[in-house]
Design a protein around this motif. Structure first.
Motif, PDB file in Angstrom:
ATOM      1  N   HIS A  37      39.140  36.170  36.222  1.00 45.72           N
ATOM      2  CA  HIS A  37      40.205  37.011  35.997  1.00 45.72           C
ATOM      3  C   HIS A  37      40.254  38.465  36.484  1.00 45.72           C
ATOM      4  O   HIS A  37      41.157  39.014  37.108  1.00 45.72           O
ATOM      5  N   VAL A  42      43.426  40.307  37.992  1.00 45.62           N
ATOM      6  CA  VAL A  42      44.438  40.038  36.934  1.00 45.62           C
ATOM      7  C   VAL A  42      43.973  40.712  35.530  1.00 45.62           C
ATOM      8  O   VAL A  42      44.959  41.034  34.659  1.00 45.62           O
ATOM      9  N   LEU A  43      42.818  40.692  35.225  1.00 44.08           N
ATOM     10  CA  LEU A  43      42.301  41.586  33.922  1.00 44.08           C
ATOM     11  C   LEU A  43      41.432  42.741  34.568  1.00 44.08           C
ATOM     12  O   LEU A  43      40.721  42.802  35.571  1.00 44.08           O
ATOM     13  N   GLY A  58      44.765  46.377  25.390  1.00 46.92           N
ATOM     14  CA  GLY A  58      45.750  45.932  26.385  1.00 46.92           C
ATOM     15  C   GLY A  58      45.051  44.672  27.257  1.00 46.92           C
ATOM     16  O   GLY A  58      45.885  43.787  27.457  1.00 46.92           O
ATOM     17  N   ASP A  59      44.102  44.877  27.424  1.00 48.58           N
ATOM     18  CA  ASP A  59      43.076  43.754  28.261  1.00 48.58           C
ATOM     19  C   ASP A  59      43.166  42.845  27.250  1.00 48.58           C
ATOM     20  O   ASP A  59      43.405  41.462  27.992  1.00 48.58           O
ATOM     21  N   ARG A  62      46.454  41.007  27.299  1.00 49.80           N
ATOM     22  CA  ARG A  62      46.590  40.325  28.293  1.00 49.80           C
ATOM     23  C   ARG A  62      45.845  38.862  28.470  1.00 49.80           C
ATOM     24  O   ARG A  62      46.519  38.023  29.022  1.00 49.80           O
ATOM     25  N   ARG A  65      47.371  36.457  26.352  1.00 50.39           N
ATOM     26  CA  ARG A  65      48.704  35.651  26.911  1.00 50.39           C
ATOM     27  C   ARG A  65      48.235  34.938  28.226  1.00 50.39           C
ATOM     28  O   ARG A  65      48.984  33.689  28.463  1.00 50.39           O
ATOM     29  N   LEU A  66      47.241  35.198  28.952  1.00 52.03           N
ATOM     30  CA  LEU A  66      47.118  34.371  30.274  1.00 52.03           C
ATOM     31  C   LEU A  66      46.466  33.142  29.896  1.00 52.03           C
ATOM     32  O   LEU A  66      46.907  31.999  30.392  1.00 52.03           O
ATOM     33  N   ALA A  81      49.221  34.085  36.132  1.00 53.29           N
ATOM     34  CA  ALA A  81      49.205  35.689  36.666  1.00 53.29           C
ATOM     35  C   ALA A  81      50.325  36.002  36.808  1.00 53.29           C
ATOM     36  O   ALA A  81      50.936  37.148  36.649  1.00 53.29           O
ATOM     37  N   LEU A  84      52.770  36.134  34.063  1.00 55.91           N
ATOM     38  CA  LEU A  84      52.519  37.263  33.222  1.00 55.91           C
ATOM     39  C   LEU A  84      53.162  38.640  33.832  1.00 55.91           C
ATOM     40  O   LEU A  84      53.595  39.524  33.161  1.00 55.91           O
ATOM     41  N   ASP A  85      52.942  38.859  35.155  1.00 54.69           N
ATOM     42  CA  ASP A  85      53.236  40.148  35.861  1.00 54.69           C
ATOM     43  C   ASP A  85      54.979  40.131  35.894  1.00 54.69           C
ATOM     44  O   ASP A  85      55.359  41.149  35.531  1.00 54.69           O
ATOM     45  N   ASP A  88      55.705  41.087  32.454  1.00 58.28           N
ATOM     46  CA  ASP A  88      55.746  42.522  31.864  1.00 58.28           C
ATOM     47  C   ASP A  88      56.393  43.330  32.743  1.00 58.28           C
ATOM     48  O   ASP A  88      56.931  44.527  32.037  1.00 58.28           O
TER      49      ASP A  88
END
Length: 104
Positions: A37, A42-43, A58-59, A62, A65-66, A81, A84-85, A88
């Motif tokens: 990721h 993505v991360l 925050g990572d 995230r 959630r991923l 991804a 999630l984007d 956000d």
């Protein structure tokens, strides 16, 4: 004897940084999942060297959630991804509307 809890939860301070192994452990995944990721953008912050990777709260949020999207909805990495984007972005836009007093 205490059993190992499969899920680690808590609140991280922004100043606290996790290593690759710590993030993987906190998400209950293999480090390779995190590496994939990060390499996909993505991360993390895009740092190239694995030894330099440090992850913030925050990572961690995230990543969880991923993982939720991938496991619960059987989504592939790219789809998770993207979802999630988009989520956000919706959150950011709602916050801007709220700040402007234009809440729907």
């Amino acid at each position: 004897m205490m059993q190992r809890n499969e899920s680690l939860s808590g609140v991280l301070l922004d100043e606290t940084a996790l290593t690759l192994d710590q993030l993987a452990y906190a998400c209950n995944v293999e480090p390779e999942w995190v590496v994939r990721h990060v390499e996909a953008g993505v991360l993390g912050d895009g740092t190239v060297q694995v030894t330099d990777w440090r992850f913030r709260s925050g990572d961690l949020a995230r990543a969880r959630r991923l993982l939720h999207l991938e496991r619960d909805f059987d989504a592939n990495e790219e789809l998770a991804a993207l979802v999630l984007d988009l989520a956000d972005e919706i959150r950011r836009l709602r916050a801007r509307l709220h700040a402007l007093g234009l809440e729907p």
